[in-house]
Design an enzyme around this catalytic site. Structure first.
Site, PDB file in Angstrom:
ATOM      1  N   GLU A 260      -1.089 -24.801  -4.186  1.00  0.00           N
ATOM      2  CA  GLU A 260      -0.005 -23.803  -4.061  1.00  0.00           C
ATOM      3  C   GLU A 260       0.776 -23.873  -5.361  1.00  0.00           C
ATOM      4  O   GLU A 260       1.686 -24.686  -5.503  1.00  0.00           O
ATOM      5  CB  GLU A 260       0.900 -24.153  -2.867  1.00  0.00           C
ATOM      6  CG  GLU A 260       0.202 -24.151  -1.525  1.00  0.00           C
ATOM      7  CD  GLU A 260      -0.028 -22.745  -0.977  1.00  0.00           C
ATOM      8  OE1 GLU A 260       0.429 -21.766  -1.593  1.00  0.00           O
ATOM      9  OE2 GLU A 260      -0.673 -22.639   0.080  1.00  0.00           O
ATOM     10  N   CYS A 294       8.800 -20.225  -5.724  1.00  0.00           N
ATOM     11  CA  CYS A 294       7.491 -19.778  -6.214  1.00  0.00           C
ATOM     12  C   CYS A 294       7.372 -18.270  -6.031  1.00  0.00           C
ATOM     13  O   CYS A 294       6.679 -17.591  -6.783  1.00  0.00           O
ATOM     14  CB  CYS A 294       6.380 -20.514  -5.473  1.00  0.00           C
ATOM     15  SG  CYS A 294       6.562 -20.454  -3.699  1.00  0.00           S
TER      16      CYS A 294
END
Ligand code: NAD
Length: 506
Positions: A260, A294
């Protein structure tokens, strides 16, 4: 020591390794608050020897835990969710203190942990495999899912606890043990979470080494997880640079990764868009967590006919932003994590000017507030500027314009990262085109909702340099199990697949 730290079990000096007992024989490292630079506590880091010992404890814990029925495992996860409910306020304050995230967002992070515990508890009664029609008479073909092993979980500073919970809650109901290496910038959040889990395990009788913690550097605690063949899966959240390093090592030993990594997320705003919605979503997406999610909105690709209107609205919103102490409820943007992030923003600002862009607002350091405070930067940029293709982990938003809708989609896809994307439009064809196979190339694609703020029910993750991993909801649980395909013959002959006739050994 602040009282809420005390109730979370945080002391002035803390062992950084937990594998059923707390220990750690490496050097002490301070956890420093980005709010005012004060040391919150000191943590004794893991050495290679500590990691070896902890891995052995986690491996033993796994071997027993995998035989506990999944719904019984789910009871421990349910109790973790309840303990988090009770500690929500205190844990959120610690997240704010250690990372600078405003309280509302820190509470959202703890809520996310609670939600994934609820999800995982339900899942513990739903782990299921298929039965498949066999081509052979009197045969059954089926698949089952078994626990995988001790799972490595490496987390980033910006979601210091939620990312662990996305992995750990699912892994625990799947029958795995978890080895958590938290960010060196947020070890206390990890220690407080592990303390809470330790108490729950004592109550349920589960071996607390199922939830092992290794505070330490990437080179020592990270390496211990990444290099060890007893760890079949490493779930790593962080920068693309870190992901590349980890993937090379884990894949060299043929282990699995769940990556991720960084994002460079865009919002397309078309002429039919509801600008009120778009402005709110862009503001939250670009400013939330001081631009350190993110999924932060880093690029806005707006149709040239509404560019001025959108720019004016964004400038107004940026100018009225309250920047300050994130523990104060009226603050909308707190500090960034470290002076390095301030320096990264300053450098990006210089590059924007050098590469032909224009600074429309901010991007200033605010030393009177402290060394980690900045004003968010809004820039008028061009899609072909190299700085636009990079994830600068700070509040920096590039305003880009387009004329032709196909160009907007091409621009959205023209970066190495592929995490989150959004379109604001009331044109049905544009929305469908954006979601089609020729549309957004990201793991997340939203219509009239921003790039940031995912729910736990969907699988979360991105494509390309974001790493391809999926965690949290949907069927992401399958990452944490090994699939076994079984053929059962309840007949008296041995027909071979594909109708093969083979010599009779008698
Ligand atoms: P980072 O890459 O600096 O660190 C992340 C973690 O990796 C830390 O625990 C760090 O100690 C560890 N690490 C670093 N090098 C290592 C190595 N060689 N071996 C083992 N471990 C190592 O990232 P950060 O600054 O903490 O977080 C910001 C980054 O994380 C951004 O790029 C952001 O986009 C990304 N992120 C991605 C997601 C996602 O779900 N896609 C979520 C949160 C953050």
């Amino acid at each position: 020591m602040l009282t809420f730290l005390h109730s979370l079990g945080i002391e002035g000096h803390h062992a950084g390794v937990f594998d059923g007992t707390w220990h750690g024989s490496g050097p002490e490292v301070a956890s420093v608050s980005p709010i005012d630079g004060r040391v919150i506590a000191r943590i004794q880091q893991a050495t290679a020897g500590d990691c070896k010992e902890a891995l052995a404890r986690a491996q033993e814990a796994f071997q027993a835990w995998r035989e506990v029925p999944a719904p019984v495992r789910g009871k421990t996860v349910r109790r973790i969710g309840n303990a988090l409910r009770a500690a929500k306020e205190d844990l959120a304050r610690l997240i704010t203190l250690e990372t600078g995230k405003i309280l509302a967002e820190a509470e959202g992070e703890v809520q996310e942990m609670i939600d994934i515990c609820d999800f995982a508890t339900g899942l513990s009664r739903q782990l299921h495999g298929l039965t498949i029609a066999s081509e052979r008479p009197a045969h059954r073909l089926m698949e089952q899912w078994h626990p995988l092993g001790p799972i490595g979980v490496i987390t980033a500073f910006n979601f210091p606890t939620a990312v662990w919970s996305w992995n750990a809650a699912l892994a625990a109901v799947c029958g795995d043990a978890v080895l958590w290496k938290p960010s060196h910038r947020a070890p206390l959040c990890a220690i407080a979470t592990t303390r809470l889990v330790e108490r729950v395990c004592k109550g349920t009788g589960a071996n607390p080494a199922i939830f092992t913690l290794l505070c330490g550097s990437g080179d020592i605690a990270g390496d211990a997880i990444v290099k060890d063949p007893r760890v079949p899966l490493v779930s790593a959240t962080g920068s693309c640079t870190m992901g590349r390093r980890i993937a090379a090592t884990v894949h060299a030993r043929l282990g699995r990764t769940l990556l991720e990594l960084g994002g460079n997320n865009a919002v397309i705003v078309t002429p039919t868009a509801d600008l009120d919605l778009a402005v709110r979503a862009i503001f939250f997406g670009a400013i939330g967590t001081a631009g350190q999610r993110c999924t932060t909105t880093r690029r806005v690709i707006v149709h040239e006919s509404i560019e001025t209107a959108l720019r004016e609205r964004l400038l107004k919103a940026y100018s009225s932003l309250r920047i300050g102490n994130p523990l104060d409820r009226s603050t909308v943007m707190g500090p960034v994590i470290h002076p390095d992030a301030v320096a990264a923003l300053m450098q990006a600002k210089r590059r924007i000017i050098d590469e032909g862009g224009e600074i429309l607002h901010g991007g200033e350091s605010l030393p009177l507030l402290g060394p980690c405070y900045v004003s968010p930067c809004l820039a008028r940029s061009h899609p072909d500027m190299p700085v636009v293709r990079e994830e600068v982990f700070a509040p920096l938003l590039h305003l880009l314009s387009y004329r032709d809708f196909e160009d907007a989609i091409a621009c959205q896809n023209a970066v190495p990262q592929g995490l989150s994307s959004a379109i604001f439009t009331n044109d049905f064809r544009e929305a469908e085109r954006f979601l089609s196979a020729r549309g957004s190339d990201c793991g997340i694609a939203n219509v009239n909702a921003g790039t940031s703020g995912a729910e736990i029910g969907g699988a979360f993750g991105g494509e390309k340099d974001t790493g391809g991993g999926r965690e949290s909801g949907s069927d992401a649980w399958k990452n944490y199990m090994r699939r076994q395909t079984s053929t059962l013959n309840h007949g008296t002959t041995l027909p071979l697949a594909q109708g093969i006739q083979f010599g009779d050994p008698s």
